[in-house]
Design an enzyme around this catalytic site. Structure first.
Site, PDB file in Angstrom:
ATOM      1  N   HIS A  18       0.828  -1.216   0.000  1.00  0.00           N
ATOM      2  CA  HIS A  18       0.000   0.000   0.000  1.00  0.00           C
ATOM      3  C   HIS A  18       0.864   1.270   0.000  1.00  0.00           C
ATOM      4  O   HIS A  18       1.246   1.780   1.046  1.00  0.00           O
ATOM      5  CB  HIS A  18      -0.912  -0.024   1.231  1.00  0.00           C
ATOM      6  CG  HIS A  18      -2.038   0.955   1.152  1.00  0.00           C
ATOM      7  ND1 HIS A  18      -3.316   0.647   1.560  1.00  0.00           N
ATOM      8  CD2 HIS A  18      -2.086   2.234   0.720  1.00  0.00           C
ATOM      9  CE1 HIS A  18      -4.099   1.694   1.377  1.00  0.00           C
ATOM     10  NE2 HIS A  18      -3.378   2.681   0.883  1.00  0.00           N
ATOM     11  N   HIS A  39       1.488   5.150  -2.079  1.00  0.00           N
ATOM     12  CA  HIS A  39       1.054   6.179  -3.035  1.00  0.00           C
ATOM     13  C   HIS A  39       2.313   6.870  -3.578  1.00  0.00           C
ATOM     14  O   HIS A  39       2.931   7.667  -2.883  1.00  0.00           O
ATOM     15  CB  HIS A  39       0.170   7.221  -2.344  1.00  0.00           C
ATOM     16  CG  HIS A  39      -1.091   6.656  -1.746  1.00  0.00           C
ATOM     17  ND1 HIS A  39      -2.309   6.698  -2.389  1.00  0.00           N
ATOM     18  CD2 HIS A  39      -1.328   6.032  -0.559  1.00  0.00           C
ATOM     19  CE1 HIS A  39      -3.241   6.129  -1.626  1.00  0.00           C
ATOM     20  NE2 HIS A  39      -2.673   5.716  -0.503  1.00  0.00           N
ATOM     21  N   ARG A  65       2.411   8.859  -6.234  1.00  0.00           N
ATOM     22  CA  ARG A  65       2.086  10.195  -6.809  1.00  0.00           C
ATOM     23  C   ARG A  65       2.741  10.415  -8.185  1.00  0.00           C
ATOM     24  O   ARG A  65       2.408   9.779  -9.116  1.00  0.00           O
ATOM     25  CB  ARG A  65       2.498  11.323  -5.852  1.00  0.00           C
ATOM     26  CG  ARG A  65       2.122  11.080  -4.395  1.00  0.00           C
ATOM     27  CD  ARG A  65       0.721  11.497  -4.091  1.00  0.00           C
ATOM     28  NE  ARG A  65       0.485  11.552  -2.662  1.00  0.00           N
ATOM     29  CZ  ARG A  65      -0.583  11.054  -2.053  1.00  0.00           C
ATOM     30  NH1 ARG A  65      -1.543  10.470  -2.729  1.00  0.00           N
ATOM     31  NH2 ARG A  65      -0.725  11.150  -0.749  1.00  0.00           N
ATOM     32  N   ASN A 122      -5.114   6.509  -6.774  1.00  0.00           N
ATOM     33  CA  ASN A 122      -5.702   7.858  -6.647  1.00  0.00           C
ATOM     34  C   ASN A 122      -4.704   8.922  -7.081  1.00  0.00           C
ATOM     35  O   ASN A 122      -4.504   9.930  -6.419  1.00  0.00           O
ATOM     36  CB  ASN A 122      -6.198   8.119  -5.213  1.00  0.00           C
ATOM     37  CG  ASN A 122      -5.073   8.094  -4.194  1.00  0.00           C
ATOM     38  OD1 ASN A 122      -4.043   7.450  -4.410  1.00  0.00           O
ATOM     39  ND2 ASN A 122      -5.259   8.772  -3.083  1.00  0.00           N
ATOM     40  N   HIS A 169     -10.945   0.295   0.816  1.00  0.00           N
ATOM     41  CA  HIS A 169     -10.812   1.273   1.900  1.00  0.00           C
ATOM     42  C   HIS A 169     -12.200   1.332   2.535  1.00  0.00           C
ATOM     43  O   HIS A 169     -13.111   1.957   2.001  1.00  0.00           O
ATOM     44  CB  HIS A 169     -10.414   2.625   1.308  1.00  0.00           C
ATOM     45  CG  HIS A 169     -10.339   3.735   2.311  1.00  0.00           C
ATOM     46  ND1 HIS A 169      -9.480   4.795   2.178  1.00  0.00           N
ATOM     47  CD2 HIS A 169     -11.015   3.963   3.469  1.00  0.00           C
ATOM     48  CE1 HIS A 169      -9.635   5.623   3.205  1.00  0.00           C
ATOM     49  NE2 HIS A 169     -10.563   5.142   3.996  1.00  0.00           N
ATOM     50  N   HIS A 177      -5.616  -0.995   5.378  1.00  0.00           N
ATOM     51  CA  HIS A 177      -5.420  -0.207   6.604  1.00  0.00           C
ATOM     52  C   HIS A 177      -6.573  -0.246   7.605  1.00  0.00           C
ATOM     53  O   HIS A 177      -7.157   0.790   7.930  1.00  0.00           O
ATOM     54  CB  HIS A 177      -5.057   1.245   6.274  1.00  0.00           C
ATOM     55  CG  HIS A 177      -5.944   1.940   5.258  1.00  0.00           C
ATOM     56  ND1 HIS A 177      -7.311   1.895   5.293  1.00  0.00           N
ATOM     57  CD2 HIS A 177      -5.623   2.703   4.185  1.00  0.00           C
ATOM     58  CE1 HIS A 177      -7.796   2.599   4.291  1.00  0.00           C
ATOM     59  NE2 HIS A 177      -6.788   3.088   3.605  1.00  0.00           N
ATOM     60  N   ASP A 186       0.757   2.339   3.828  1.00  0.00           N
ATOM     61  CA  ASP A 186      -0.086   3.447   3.367  1.00  0.00           C
ATOM     62  C   ASP A 186       0.765   4.719   3.282  1.00  0.00           C
ATOM     63  O   ASP A 186       0.354   5.788   3.750  1.00  0.00           O
ATOM     64  CB  ASP A 186      -1.324   3.654   4.246  1.00  0.00           C
ATOM     65  CG  ASP A 186      -2.331   4.609   3.590  1.00  0.00           C
ATOM     66  OD1 ASP A 186      -2.159   4.950   2.401  1.00  0.00           O
ATOM     67  OD2 ASP A 186      -3.281   5.019   4.275  1.00  0.00           O
ATOM     68  N   HIS A 223       2.588  14.038   1.337  1.00  0.00           N
ATOM     69  CA  HIS A 223       2.031  15.368   1.041  1.00  0.00           C
ATOM     70  C   HIS A 223       3.079  16.412   1.392  1.00  0.00           C
ATOM     71  O   HIS A 223       3.929  16.172   2.252  1.00  0.00           O
ATOM     72  CB  HIS A 223       0.775  15.625   1.886  1.00  0.00           C
ATOM     73  CG  HIS A 223      -0.366  14.728   1.550  1.00  0.00           C
ATOM     74  ND1 HIS A 223      -1.135  14.884   0.427  1.00  0.00           N
ATOM     75  CD2 HIS A 223      -0.861  13.643   2.191  1.00  0.00           C
ATOM     76  CE1 HIS A 223      -2.061  13.935   0.386  1.00  0.00           C
ATOM     77  NE2 HIS A 223      -1.916  13.164   1.449  1.00  0.00           N
TER      78      HIS A 223
HETATM   79  C1  NCD Z   1      -4.573   8.905   1.020  1.00  0.00           C
HETATM   80  C2  NCD Z   1      -3.698   9.732   0.085  1.00  0.00           C
HETATM   81  O1  NCD Z   1      -3.124  10.740   0.531  1.00  0.00           O
HETATM   82  O2  NCD Z   1      -3.582   9.372  -1.080  1.00  0.00           O
HETATM   83  N1  NCD Z   1      -4.436   9.383   2.350  1.00  0.00           N
HETATM   84  C3  NCD Z   1      -4.565   8.698   3.497  1.00  0.00           C
HETATM   85  O3  NCD Z   1      -4.637   9.338   4.546  1.00  0.00           O
HETATM   86  N2  NCD Z   1      -4.612   7.386   3.534  1.00  0.00           N
HETATM   87  C4  NCD Z   1      -5.957   9.037   0.490  1.00  0.00           C
HETATM   88  C5  NCD Z   1      -7.050   8.509   1.350  1.00  0.00           C
HETATM   89  O4  NCD Z   1      -7.088   7.306   1.585  1.00  0.00           O
HETATM   90  O5  NCD Z   1      -7.926   9.290   1.730  1.00  0.00           O
HETATM   91 ZN    ZN Z   2      -3.797   4.708   0.941  1.00  0.00          ZN
END
Ligand code: NCD
Ligand code: ZN
Length: 402
Positions: free
Chosen positions: A58, A60, A62, A92, A169, A206, A280, A284
């Protein structure tokens, strides 16, 4: 002649002194004596142990229009620095990964830029005919977000018939508006459990509450294809501690919960109730965390040392972060055993303090800031070659798991 022999304390079912002999990127022998001549030898020191590299289901990564948060390069270097050599990317992205064409572009980007092997989750497409294209382009699973859950039953059936796995999710979308309560997770989990069949393959991403975990565990007895993924922050962090350390930047989905809940989650962890440990990793910028309330933390560089520091349980770590997720993806990784890929991590028992400013990831906000960890990743090998050591990286061809 072997390409490489590694000698020292090795976790191969138990922690013991051993020689691991590698040829053509594969482990060919694990023995108590040297198995034969090797072109190179890596001798571990007394503080070091050798474990399989981890697979994180899991992540991200980006990139694309969100490169200021993370790129494939920074995210996958961050993975290597944390002992992770396979990541499963989440859909996403912007744009969202919901067509075969976009999955193809994503696979190409990762082949070109990733420092680790990878797998791809896709988002549910507008038209179900697109599922076949998504699968053919290389996605291995669909990931459902809260707004997708009303279509869960139909999507599960169609994804299954195309050979796509499913990850969910589980938080009830309607209840989320009134604050992200623990009940929103339980309600969504119960709804999904009411819609699965005895052979359904559904991975709960998660899970954050022990109540929701208990609900899945009860159903798992008769539905063996249900699996539970847990994240470091729901096991080893709680909302109060995080608020005191990083204030409003504590936002993550699902939210951090009470101390009592994380204690209960650790109880279940210790009993072996969870299938997968996954970060996860949700990077950001600080600005997005503070001004937009962007949810999520980077996790790749901390997950492995954090787990061992908190549990001291090498077998449990290797099962949940190495062997089980690799088996789930169908890769020959996650075990130090003949025939398995020589993706390995040299760990040492050494104290260090979490300083997000030193992260390889572009994301620098974590509730674990300042914590002292007692294990560190010294060196990482992929297919028998060193790809990470002392902050330096070497890129090897990245393979798609599908
Ligand atoms: C995820 C993300 O930032 O892509 N963030 C998170 O807190 N797990 C998106 C999400 O699941 O809301
Ligand atoms: Zn996630």
């Amino acid at each position: 002649m072997f390409d490489l022999a590694i000698h020292g304390r090795v976790y191969a079912g138990e922690l013991a002194e051993a020689w691991v002999s590698i040829k053509d990127g594969v482990i060919v022998k694990v023995s108590s004596e040297p198995a034969g001549r090797a072109a190179a030898t890596l001798e571990l020191d007394d503080a070091q142990i050798l474990i399989p590299a981890a697979t994180d289901l899991h992540v991200h990564l980006r990139d694309w229009t969100q490169a200021e948060k993370e790129t494939v390069e920074t995210g996958t270097k961050s993975a290597l620095a944390g002992g992770v050599t396979t990541v499963a990317d989440m859909p996403n992205t912007v744009p969202k990964l919901e067509t075969g064409e976009l999955v193809e572009a994503r696979v190409q980007l990762l082949k070109d830029r990733s420092f680790v092997d990878f797998a791809i989750h896709a988002a549910p497409p507008a038209e179900s005919a697109e599922l076949r294209k998504i699968r053919r382009a290389g996605a291995f699973a669909l990931k459902l977000y809260p707004p997708d859950l009303p279509s869960f039953r139909g999507l599960l059936k169609r994804a299954g018939s195309e050979g796509l796995k499913m990850a969910v999710h589980a938080e009830d979308e309607k209840m989320l508006a009134a604050g992200r309560s623990p009940e929103a997770e339980l309600v969504a989990v119960r709804k999904i459990l009411g819609e699965v069949g005895p052979r359904s393959q559904v991975r709960f991403a998660h899970l954050s509450t022990s109540e929701a975990a208990h609900a899945v565990l009860a159903k798992k007895q008769s539905h063996a294809g249900l699996t539970i993924e847990v994240a470091p922050h729901h096991l080893f962090m709680d909302s109060r501690t995080s608020m005191a350390r990083i204030g409003e930047a504590s936002r993550v989905n699902p939210q951090l919960r009470s101390q009592a809940n994380s204690r209960a989650m650790r109880g279940l962890l210790k009993e072996g109730c969870f299938d997968f440990y996954a970060t996860d990793h949700a990077p950001h910028t600080l600005k997005d965390k503070l001004t937009k309330g962007a949810p999520g933390f980077p996790g790749l560089e901390l997950a492995l040392p954090l787990f061992l520091t908190k549990t001291e349980d090498v077998p449990l770590l290797c099962r949940m972060f190495c062997e089980a997720p690799a088996a789930y993806l169908g890769t020959r990784k996650g075990k130090i055993s003949p025939g398995y890929c020589a993706d390995l991590v040299v760990l040492s028992r050494r104290r260090w303090r979490v300083d997000p400013e030193k992260f390889v990831s572009k994301a620098r906000v974590t509730p674990f800031v300042g914590e002292e960890l007692r294990f560190a990743v010294d060196q990482v090998l992929m297919r028998g070659s060193t790809v990470y050591r002392e902050g330096g990286f070497v890129r090897h061809p990245a393979l798609l798991a599908r």
